[in-house]
Design a protein around this motif. Structure first.
Motif, PDB file in Angstrom:
ATOM      1  N   ARG A 193      47.747  47.435 -74.149  1.00 10.33           N
ATOM      2  CA  ARG A 193      47.250  48.561 -73.352  1.00 10.33           C
ATOM      3  C   ARG A 193      48.369  49.563 -73.089  1.00 10.33           C
ATOM      4  O   ARG A 193      49.511  49.184 -72.814  1.00 10.33           O
ATOM      5  N   GLU A 224      43.531  46.592 -78.367  1.00 14.00           N
ATOM      6  CA  GLU A 224      43.703  47.230 -77.051  1.00 14.00           C
ATOM      7  C   GLU A 224      44.313  48.626 -77.193  1.00 14.00           C
ATOM      8  O   GLU A 224      43.883  49.580 -76.542  1.00 14.00           O
ATOM      9  N   THR A 233      41.865  51.111 -78.728  1.00 16.71           N
ATOM     10  CA  THR A 233      40.868  51.455 -77.716  1.00 16.71           C
ATOM     11  C   THR A 233      41.371  52.590 -76.847  1.00 16.71           C
ATOM     12  O   THR A 233      40.635  53.544 -76.548  1.00 16.71           O
ATOM     13  N   ARG A 288      36.831  54.882 -72.501  1.00 13.62           N
ATOM     14  CA  ARG A 288      37.460  53.578 -72.680  1.00 13.62           C
ATOM     15  C   ARG A 288      36.483  52.445 -72.389  1.00 13.62           C
ATOM     16  O   ARG A 288      36.460  51.429 -73.092  1.00 13.62           O
ATOM     17  N   TYR A 321      34.277  51.848 -75.469  1.00 17.56           N
ATOM     18  CA  TYR A 321      34.901  51.122 -76.579  1.00 17.56           C
ATOM     19  C   TYR A 321      35.335  49.707 -76.183  1.00 17.56           C
ATOM     20  O   TYR A 321      35.298  48.794 -77.017  1.00 17.56           O
ATOM     21  N   ALA A 322      35.741  49.528 -74.929  1.00 17.99           N
ATOM     22  CA  ALA A 322      36.174  48.196 -74.492  1.00 17.99           C
ATOM     23  C   ALA A 322      35.030  47.195 -74.565  1.00 17.99           C
ATOM     24  O   ALA A 322      35.253  45.996 -74.788  1.00 17.99           O
ATOM     25  N   PRO A 360      34.371  45.751 -78.990  1.00 13.20           N
ATOM     26  CA  PRO A 360      35.546  45.492 -79.837  1.00 13.20           C
ATOM     27  C   PRO A 360      35.202  45.442 -81.321  1.00 13.20           C
ATOM     28  O   PRO A 360      36.023  45.777 -82.172  1.00 13.20           O
ATOM     29  N   VAL A 367      35.508  48.894 -82.628  1.00 17.36           N
ATOM     30  CA  VAL A 367      36.916  49.274 -82.810  1.00 17.36           C
ATOM     31  C   VAL A 367      37.448  48.687 -84.110  1.00 17.36           C
ATOM     32  O   VAL A 367      38.150  49.359 -84.877  1.00 17.36           O
TER      33      VAL A 367
END
Length: 340
Positions: free
Chosen positions: A15, A70, A73, A301, A304-305, A308, A311
């Protein structure tokens, strides 16, 4: 002016924090979306998850996959558009290592040892030994850039030595090998000096660093941002609300200068200096400014989180597009060298 091509990347550390946002991501998104007078794109952009580069400082590969997801993302949340900009993992494009091997024959170890950025890293990381791979990481960077025919490299002043190494390698290759149809294979890329807005850490140290625990992450909730800002270092001589403050030495004020609306900054500075604004209220206003700017990013975010798999699909699609470009370059290289 013709469309320029840029490759930029980051090591997958997981992150990202506000320092990454102001120091790189904003610039990436701006270059991605910049247009010429005729409406065409000013820059063709590629964004690289530099997982091979991670090996120069740690051989533990177990966190790289999740860290990559991460990080990407956060890229997508910040505005990287995978339709415009292929996003891909370096290790999935094997041509990076092939071109790195060829380029490593075109530069001496003594030239790499003179790299001032390398000397700084050795000092900062307290390294008592350096691996061959770490010594040669500017050569791998040159391969990263030139594999996609990058001709513009957005960098801060401290990264100019790396661009010069890339230019030397391109020049040496072109002097040694000429493609039978097109002549020189590589352009010598030009550095584009960018004023990276580096944020100090919450503890007042020179920059944000997750290892120091002095960051605000892009994905932090409002409650987490508030709790972290509450502990941020301010002027050590301003002990009570009515004490006059020195904004120039206050970490919180440096965030105001970046995230607070310009029409409010002068008022905050004046009230701090006079003692009318206490640190608690100043921090609250700063939190409000940060949350206001990050609100659209948080929304993207969260999208998209929760996906996964999407992504990963974006990465795989970017890798296919990047691979096609890389394979075309390597065909030119092999034809020029009369190898393979």
């Amino acid at each position: 002016m013709k469309t320029q091509r840029i490759l930029s990347g980051m090591r997958p550390t997981g992150r990202l924090h506000l320092g990454h946002y102001t120091g790189a991501l904003e610039n990436w998104v701006e270059r991605q979306n910049e247009t010429l007078a005729d409406g065409s794109r000013a820059y063709e952009t590629y964004f690289l998850v530099a997982d091979y580069h991670s090996l120069t400082t740690s051989l533990d590969t177990s966190p790289l996959d999740q860290n990559s997801i991460e990080m990407v993302t956060d890229w997508l949340a910040a505005g990287i558009d995978p339709e415009k900009s292929p996003v891909f993992r370096q290790s999935r494009i094997k041509e990076h290592t092939e071109l790195f091997l060829i380029f490593s024959m075109l530069i001496t170890a003594s030239r790499l040892e003179r790299n001032p950025t390398l000397k700084d890293q050795i000092r900062d990381l307290n390294m008592d030994a350096i691996t061959y791979g770490h010594l040669g990481y500017p050569v791998l960077q040159a391969a990263d850039i030139l594999l996609y025919k990058g001709n513009t490299v957005p960098v801060g002043e401290d990264q100019i030595p790396h661009v010069e190494i890339t230019r030397e390698i391109a020049r040496r290759f072109n002097n040694q090998y000429q493609h039978p149809g097109t002549g020189s294979v590589f352009e010598e890329p030009e550095p584009k000096i960018t004023r990276f807005s580096r944020l100090v850490g919450l503890d007042g140290t020179a920059k944000m660093s997750k290892s120091l625990g002095n960051t605000i992450l892009l994905g932090d909730t409002e409650e987490e941002i508030t709790a972290k800002m509450r502990k941020a270092v301010t002027d050590t001589e301003k002990l009570r609300k009515n004490d006059p403050g020195r904004p120039e030495v206050c970490a919180v004020f440096s965030y105001h200068k970046r995230f607070t609306r310009s029409q409010d900054i002068d008022e905050i500075e004046k009230e701090c200096r006079s003692g009318a604004l206490g640190c608690v209220d100043c921090k609250k206003r700063c939190v409000d400014s940060i949350i206001r700017e990050l609100a659209p990013l948080h929304e993207k975010r969260a999208f998209y989180a929760d996906k996964p798999g999407l992504v990963r699909q974006i990465l795989e699609d970017g890798e296919q597009r990047a691979r096609e470009r890389a394979q075309a370059t390597m065909r030119e290289v092999r034809e020029a060298m009369r190898l393979g």
